[in-house]
Design a protein around this motif. Structure first.
Motif, PDB file in Angstrom:
ATOM      1  N   LEU A  35       0.902  -1.087   0.279  1.00 31.09           N
ATOM      2  CA  LEU A  35       0.273   0.004  -0.331  1.00 31.09           C
ATOM      3  C   LEU A  35       1.001   0.846   0.197  1.00 31.09           C
ATOM      4  O   LEU A  35       0.796   1.833  -0.763  1.00 31.09           O
ATOM      5  CB  LEU A  35      -1.116  -0.141   1.040  1.00 31.09           C
ATOM      6  N   LEU A  39       1.443   4.286  -3.074  1.00 30.76           N
ATOM      7  CA  LEU A  39       1.188   5.568  -3.027  1.00 30.76           C
ATOM      8  C   LEU A  39       2.412   6.708  -3.438  1.00 30.76           C
ATOM      9  O   LEU A  39       1.906   7.039  -3.813  1.00 30.76           O
ATOM     10  CB  LEU A  39      -0.219   5.619  -1.381  1.00 30.76           C
ATOM     11  N   SER A 221      -7.203  10.146  15.461  1.00 35.12           N
ATOM     12  CA  SER A 221      -6.711   8.939  13.998  1.00 35.12           C
ATOM     13  C   SER A 221      -8.456   8.974  13.447  1.00 35.12           C
ATOM     14  O   SER A 221      -7.849   8.532  12.292  1.00 35.12           O
ATOM     15  CB  SER A 221      -5.535   8.458  14.205  1.00 35.12           C
ATOM     16  N   ARG A 222      -9.408   7.490  13.882  1.00 27.98           N
ATOM     17  CA  ARG A 222     -10.557   7.645  13.050  1.00 27.98           C
ATOM     18  C   ARG A 222     -10.912   8.921  12.991  1.00 27.98           C
ATOM     19  O   ARG A 222     -11.473   9.061  11.768  1.00 27.98           O
ATOM     20  CB  ARG A 222     -11.628   6.984  14.185  1.00 27.98           C
ATOM     21  N   GLY A 225      -9.572  10.367   9.360  1.00 32.51           N
ATOM     22  CA  GLY A 225      -9.776   9.737   8.089  1.00 32.51           C
ATOM     23  C   GLY A 225     -11.097   9.820   7.951  1.00 32.51           C
ATOM     24  O   GLY A 225     -11.453   9.278   6.201  1.00 32.51           O
ATOM     25  N   THR A 227     -13.804  10.132   5.730  1.00 32.08           N
ATOM     26  CA  THR A 227     -14.802  10.324   4.980  1.00 32.08           C
ATOM     27  C   THR A 227     -16.440  11.312   4.425  1.00 32.08           C
ATOM     28  O   THR A 227     -16.921  12.238   4.517  1.00 32.08           O
ATOM     29  CB  THR A 227     -14.833   9.872   3.212  1.00 32.08           C
ATOM     30  N   PRO A 252      -9.605  13.663   3.510  1.00 35.88           N
ATOM     31  CA  PRO A 252     -10.246  12.687   2.960  1.00 35.88           C
ATOM     32  C   PRO A 252     -11.368  12.788   1.300  1.00 35.88           C
ATOM     33  O   PRO A 252     -11.816  12.631   0.425  1.00 35.88           O
ATOM     34  CB  PRO A 252     -11.064  12.086   3.758  1.00 35.88           C
ATOM     35  N   ILE A 255      -9.873  14.161  -1.889  1.00 33.53           N
ATOM     36  CA  ILE A 255      -9.936  12.757  -2.174  1.00 33.53           C
ATOM     37  C   ILE A 255     -11.300  12.179  -2.831  1.00 33.53           C
ATOM     38  O   ILE A 255     -11.127  11.537  -4.129  1.00 33.53           O
ATOM     39  CB  ILE A 255      -9.400  11.767  -1.702  1.00 33.53           C
ATOM     40  N   ALA A 256     -12.076  11.869  -2.437  1.00 39.25           N
ATOM     41  CA  ALA A 256     -13.239  11.460  -2.958  1.00 39.25           C
ATOM     42  C   ALA A 256     -14.150  12.529  -3.411  1.00 39.25           C
ATOM     43  O   ALA A 256     -14.877  11.832  -4.508  1.00 39.25           O
ATOM     44  CB  ALA A 256     -14.132  11.134  -1.094  1.00 39.25           C
ATOM     45  N   MET A 273      -3.228  11.152  -4.999  1.00 39.09           N
ATOM     46  CA  MET A 273      -2.467   9.871  -3.962  1.00 39.09           C
ATOM     47  C   MET A 273      -1.498  10.397  -3.023  1.00 39.09           C
ATOM     48  O   MET A 273      -1.643  10.201  -2.265  1.00 39.09           O
ATOM     49  CB  MET A 273      -1.862   9.058  -4.784  1.00 39.09           C
ATOM     50  N   ALA A 276      -3.672  11.135  -0.607  1.00 41.45           N
ATOM     51  CA  ALA A 276      -4.260   9.429   0.954  1.00 41.45           C
ATOM     52  C   ALA A 276      -2.781   9.013   1.458  1.00 41.45           C
ATOM     53  O   ALA A 276      -2.881   8.628   2.431  1.00 41.45           O
ATOM     54  CB  ALA A 276      -4.379   8.919   0.010  1.00 41.45           C
ATOM     55  N   LEU A 279      -2.112  11.163   4.470  1.00 43.26           N
ATOM     56  CA  LEU A 279      -3.622  10.484   5.642  1.00 43.26           C
ATOM     57  C   LEU A 279      -3.501   9.306   5.858  1.00 43.26           C
ATOM     58  O   LEU A 279      -3.384   8.923   7.099  1.00 43.26           O
ATOM     59  CB  LEU A 279      -4.723  10.460   4.411  1.00 43.26           C
ATOM     60  N   PHE A 280      -2.694   8.230   5.126  1.00 43.14           N
ATOM     61  CA  PHE A 280      -1.748   7.105   5.908  1.00 43.14           C
ATOM     62  C   PHE A 280      -0.394   7.595   6.376  1.00 43.14           C
ATOM     63  O   PHE A 280      -0.916   7.132   8.419  1.00 43.14           O
ATOM     64  CB  PHE A 280      -1.466   6.820   4.454  1.00 43.14           C
ATOM     65  N   VAL A 283      -2.256   8.896  10.411  1.00 38.76           N
ATOM     66  CA  VAL A 283      -2.911   7.594  10.851  1.00 38.76           C
ATOM     67  C   VAL A 283      -2.235   7.007  11.497  1.00 38.76           C
ATOM     68  O   VAL A 283      -2.383   6.377  12.731  1.00 38.76           O
ATOM     69  CB  VAL A 283      -4.194   6.903   9.795  1.00 38.76           C
ATOM     70  N   ASN A 287      -1.667   5.809  15.764  1.00 36.00           N
ATOM     71  CA  ASN A 287      -2.135   4.533  15.355  1.00 36.00           C
ATOM     72  C   ASN A 287      -1.536   3.960  16.816  1.00 36.00           C
ATOM     73  O   ASN A 287      -1.311   3.177  17.967  1.00 36.00           O
ATOM     74  CB  ASN A 287      -2.182   3.804  14.770  1.00 36.00           C
TER      75      ASN A 287
END
Lengths: 301, 278
Positions: A35, A39, A221-222, A225, A227, A252, A255-256, A273, A276, A279-280, A283, A287
């Motif tokens: 992943l 990206l 973090s929830r 992200g 969306t 988010p 991107i959407a 990208m 994204a 974002l990744f 998060v 986490n």
């Protein structure tokens, strides 16, 4: 002879199952690496032409002329995330203390299904609720109260919807954390003459503090992200917001919202990208830090 | 200066209200969606596909989204199950001696659980472009299953974790192979937990919009093969709610009602089947 055949069959079957288990496990453990690699590969196109720092601090977002400034989106995301945590954190903390320290058993029996159902409601339903209830409420009641005429589609609407979405998530963790505080610790404090409230304040909450911090981190973090629900109520205007009643445009949502158009411009595709990827990464860091805090305190006690 | 007694009283009131607040919000959400959605539900709404386009056509219903969502969620849950179930068993039956390794694997899946679904959506999109596949049911199923495998693994793992160690040792001493222990003994022991995990994953799969946005597309028709794009309930809500036509918005509210009823049934089922903790 049959016995040997049977044994051989069982051995073969064991090997087959074990093989599939190992393949599945290794495959899933590879996913995060693939992943990130995917990206990064996609966003290299943009990163080769502009510096990361420049992209993150520029406010100029005009994909057609090749300007990709992420600052408005990052600022919007931060506003919404922090605001939603400010709303939900006290509610979660108070409810968790109530449920674990004061409430009778039947209250817990009612609250558990309530929390589970709230956690299971899809985010798009939260969005519908936001449009039906929160946006009109801000537009007709809250806005005029502060002397502003607003559409309601705002940072505040996004934050309120988000805060409700992360409540069940954080509350479940907080209940487990407060439950894990040893009973003897409370008894020791009570036997020294402290009142129940003093015990909760100075002993229970103090003992649970790392857990509380990490549950807030995971909640954030929830929220960062999330969306669709936010996208539906936040207004989506590319500008750095300066107040909670203004519309925002978090990462988010960016991107959407643009998945259709981006294909025609290679750099645009690359920029989304990169969004994204940011974002990744954010998060992921939240986490890892939060879970590391839990693991560390678990091994200490 | 407030003394401790009054402070406690104040906070108990606040605690009581925050608990009531959470119950109230849940009722408000379910209530407001049903209030808007139930009047627009009808037999025709549930059994016909949109006529004249999902965004502009005033006639027709949401059958395409209902069927599409069911196809997608069943497919993704099935795929996630045949990947996630063996992984959870492997961690608890084969790797049981290696505590650090198992905890590290749990850590990875916990972190993967927290990755936003839009990131999975973007990743699925990259894969699609790489493989030259169009937005389709298959692409959606693969993307959604990637995103629910961590949920499946951790939920099954939690119930396998509580099985006493002695069961594994006594089965081994009686000559069972580890795969027999996994599928015949441990899976039976954790049966309720596995069903709950499946329902939990299914609920996530049917409700998520961000991961199917890029990968499944949207269409008025009911897909007849895995390679066709498909409508889904969350996107049916998301797209049709933004329409200026009231009849189209009704379809969004009807979809929301169907989705919320499905989710409520799933959570009721999992409560009935796996009599949960507490």
């Amino acid at each position: 002879m049959r016995q040997i055949k049977l044994t051989r069959y069982r051995k073969w079957r064991n090997r087959f199952h074990q093989g599939w288990m190992v393949i599945a496990l290794l495959g899933m453990l590879l996913i995060p690496l693939v992943l990130v690699a995917g990206l990064i590969l996609k966003s290299m196109l943009l990163l080769n032409t502009q510096s990361v720092l420049g992209l993150l601090t520029s406010t100029d977002w005009s994909p057609l002329s090749g300007h990709f400034g992420f600052l408005p989106f990052i600022v919007s995301s931060l506003w919404i995330t922090i605001l939603s945590l400010l709303i939900s954190a006290p509610v979660c903390l108070l409810t968790a203390i109530h449920l674990t320290q004061y409430a009778k058993r039947w209250v817990l029996r009612v609250m558990h299904p309530v929390i589970d159902i709230l956690a299971g409601i899809p985010s798009v339903i939260f969005g519908v609720w936001g449009i039906l209830v929160i946006v009109p409420f801000i537009s007709h009641q809250l806005g005029p109260l502060f002397g502003k005429s607003v559409s309601g589609y705002s940072i505040l609407a996004g934050a309120i919807v988000l805060s409700i979405m992360i409540i069940p998530f954080m509350l479940n963790m907080l209940i487990d954390i407060f439950r894990a505080v040893p009973e003897e610790l409370k008894e020791a404090s009570l036997s020294l003459g402290a009142s129940k409230w003093q015990t909760i304040k100075r002993v229970v909450v103090k003992k649970a503090l790392p857990g509380i911090v990490s549950s807030f981190g995971l909640g954030m973090s929830r929220a960062f992200g999330e969306t669709i629900a936010v996208l539906m109520v936040v207004g989506n205007v590319t500008r750095i917001p300066t107040g909670v009643f203004q519309p925002g445009y978090p990462l988010p949502a960016l991107i959407a919202n643009n998945y259709g158009e981006m294909l025609s411009i290679p750099l645009y595709d690359s920029a989304l990208m990169l969004a994204a990827l940011i974002l990744f990464m954010v998060v992921l860091m939240f986490n890892i830090f939060s879970r590391w805090l839990i693991v560390k305190t678990e091994t200490q006690s | 200066m407030m003394n401790t007694k009054n402070e406690e009283r104040l906070f108990r009131v606040l605690m009581f209200f925050s608990t009531v607040f959470i119950v109230g919000v849940l009722l408000l959400i379910v209530g407001s969606v049903l209030y808007k959605g139930v009047p627009s539900l009808s037999f025709a709404m549930l059994t016909s596909i949109p006529k004249g386009g999902f965004y502009f056509g005033e006639d027709g219903g949401i059958l395409n989204a209902i069927i599409g969502s069911l196809y997608l969620s069943f497919g993704a849950t099935f795929l996630a199950f045949i990947i996630g179930w063996p992984i959870a068993l492997y961690m608890n039956v084969y790797l049981v001696k290696y505590h650090t390794l198992v905890n590290a694997i749990r850590f990875v899946f916990d972190v993967l659980w927290g990755v936003p679904s839009i990131v999975y959506g973007a990743f699925g999109f990259i894969l699609m472009v790489f493989l030259g596949v169009r937005a389709s049911l298959l692409a959606g199923i693969i993307t959604v299953s990637l995103f629910i495998v961590p949920i499946m693994v951790r939920a099954i793992d939690e119930s396998l974790k509580s099985i006493p160690h002695g069961l594994l040792e006594s089965s081994l001493s009686l000559g069972s192979t580890r795969s027999e222990i996994s599928y015949r003994i441990f899976s039976r022991e954790a049966f309720q937990g596995i069903i709950t995990a499946i329902l939990l994953s299914f609920g996530r799969a049917i409700g998520d919009a961000a991961s199917v946005l890029f990968t499944t597309g949207y269409t008025d028709r009911i897909p007849t093969s895995l390679l066709e794009p498909s409508a889904t309930l969350p996107l049916s809500i998301f797209f049709q709610l933004s329409s200026p036509i009231a009849a189209v918005q009704d379809r969004a509210y009807a979809s929301a009602t169907v989705l919320i009823v499905m989710v409520l049934v799933i959570s009721l089922l999992s409560r009935l089947i796996g009599n949960r903790r507490f």
